[in-house]
Enzyme design. Sequence first.
Site, PDB file in Angstrom:
ATOM      1  N   GLU A   1      -5.141  -8.752   0.019  1.00 42.30           N
ATOM      2  CA  GLU A   1      -5.936  -8.356   1.203  1.00 42.30           C
ATOM      3  C   GLU A   1      -7.378  -8.245   0.756  1.00 42.30           C
ATOM      4  OE1 GLU A   1      -4.539  -5.146   3.695  1.00 42.30           O
ATOM      5  OE2 GLU A   1      -2.443  -5.702   3.330  1.00 42.30           O
TER       6      GLU A   1
ATOM      7  N   GLU B   1       0.835  -1.209   0.000  1.00 39.79           N
ATOM      8  CA  GLU B   1       0.000   0.000   0.000  1.00 39.79           C
ATOM      9  C   GLU B   1       0.869   1.258   0.000  1.00 39.79           C
ATOM     10  OE1 GLU B   1      -3.245  -0.145   2.859  1.00 39.79           O
ATOM     11  OE2 GLU B   1      -4.124  -1.833   1.804  1.00 39.79           O
TER      12      GLU B   1
HETATM   13  O1  AHR Z   1      -5.309  -5.626   7.124  1.00 39.24           O
HETATM   14  C1  AHR Z   1      -5.231  -4.414   7.832  1.00 39.24           C
HETATM   15  C2  AHR Z   1      -4.545  -3.318   7.028  1.00 39.24           C
HETATM   16  O2  AHR Z   1      -5.328  -2.989   5.936  1.00 39.24           O
HETATM   17  C3  AHR Z   1      -3.207  -3.665   6.427  1.00 39.24           C
HETATM   18  O3  AHR Z   1      -2.163  -3.501   7.322  1.00 39.24           O
HETATM   19  C4  AHR Z   1      -3.090  -2.672   5.311  1.00 39.24           C
HETATM   20  O4  AHR Z   1      -2.289  -3.133   4.266  1.00 39.24           O
HETATM   21  C5  AHR Z   1      -4.533  -2.419   4.909  1.00 39.24           C
HETATM   22  O5  AHR Z   1      -4.821  -1.080   4.820  1.00 39.24           O
END
Ligand code: AHR
Length: 500
Positions: free
Chosen positions: A304, A173
Amino acid sequence: MAKLIINEKKELGVIQKEIYGHFAEHLGRCIYEGIYVGEDSDIPNTNGMRNDVVTALKEMEIPVLRWPGGCFADEYHWKDGIGPKENRKKMINTHWGGVVEDNSFGTHEFMELCEQLGCKTYINGNLGSGTVSEMSEWIEYLTFEGVSPMADLRKKNGHEKAWKVDFFGVGNENWGCGGNMTPEHYANEYRRYQTYVRNYDAENPIYKICGGPNVDDYSWTKAVLETTHRNSLPAFHGMMDGLSVHYYVHPEGWELKGSATEFDDAVWYKTLKKAIYIETLIQRHGAIMDQYDPDKKIGMIMDEWGCWFNVEPGTNPGFLYQQNTMRDALVAGISLNIFNKHCDRVKMANIAQMINVLQAVILTEGEKMVLTPTYYIFQMYKNHQNAILLESHVNTDEVGVEEEYMVPKLHESVSKDKDGWITVTLSNLSTEDAEEMDMIFSDLLVKEVKGEILSAKMQSYNSFDAPETVKKENFDQFTVKDNRVLFTIPAHSVMQIRVK
Ligand code: AHR
């Protein structure tokens, strides 16, 4: 009656088992307590890893684990997490609750965990606040077999043999917590950092993952691919094997999110509609990827995904601990069906996060452990791992209470494994109505059918006092007629049907 039509003669590609992957960050009670309790703990463990958790994850056939973050990855300095534990640096976990991170779970512990689980390794490197040499030395420490400063250090720390790193993420990210970069800036940094992610083991090259967009930020995808492509051919495909995409389902939007356990029919449908939206993201980001990579050599890595609700009342807001109901099971079932159906582009997915954080498959409290409804979905879907996607179609009405959030009543995907078993995973999204199903094959004369079902009240979940409220059960209410299978799927439930 709804028709589910399966053309078992039309094979559409391999569903990579890594689509059933998981993610464990140094966040809340995911690593510490959830997995790693230390060798001296009263909780039964092997080299510090909880035996109950490892056994459950193995039964679910976890194929790959991503670590150490998430946002934590771009603040993690791997050298703090090696060597004698008493000498390891303590740091503040600034992203997640400001707690002290004592680095007792580091590189050796992660590789040991993956060995115990028998799964592939996905390590996320630090591009945001780390250096190129730091990243490059981590790879050397992990994977170099010969004589070198980092290989010698690994041996000194008790691990003679090099490990295998299957996947490596170059930052996380980086449009946000990983450095607030523009796509062009990140992409140039990516080009530089990935150069030094060396393949010391030519037989087992590391699959390099470039940081992709958040949700529908198509301009990020376009700019990153444009910049990484510029003047880089023909070596381009060596530079990037995968591009990550992140998407979380928040029924009430990012700010409000919504409760994990208290919701009505309207919020149920809103949540499922937002889960289905991941297909639009795959198609649109995929269309941009097609412009640069028409042969689909670069995998879309959904590393994610899952539901992100409000934390359980009374728990640390920085720990992201939430309960998990039948609604989560439906979100998981739908998402995994979609990944299966897009297996030509989606090569890995990692639900966030494995234990005690967001849409977890396992929750722990002291020595107690519960399996969530989402866990059972992964168990019921495991037969899709490395199977061949088959063409399928379900005739279905739309259901819902608000026009904007209507969803298909039924949602399916179908695959065939190496032993010839056809696996159908089917969800009924309706809050009220069961559906009679007529499952039709193009040629197959059905000899054997077996099934499993996950069915409970929509708001049901497993607590430490009632750990088996939602549990998968065997299902055998089938009528078989030649090449058809008739059965009824109850409202708000998920089934796995296996046919030969
Ligand atoms: O999964 C929680 C957070 O969500 C992670 O650390 C990040 O990559 C995303 O914003």
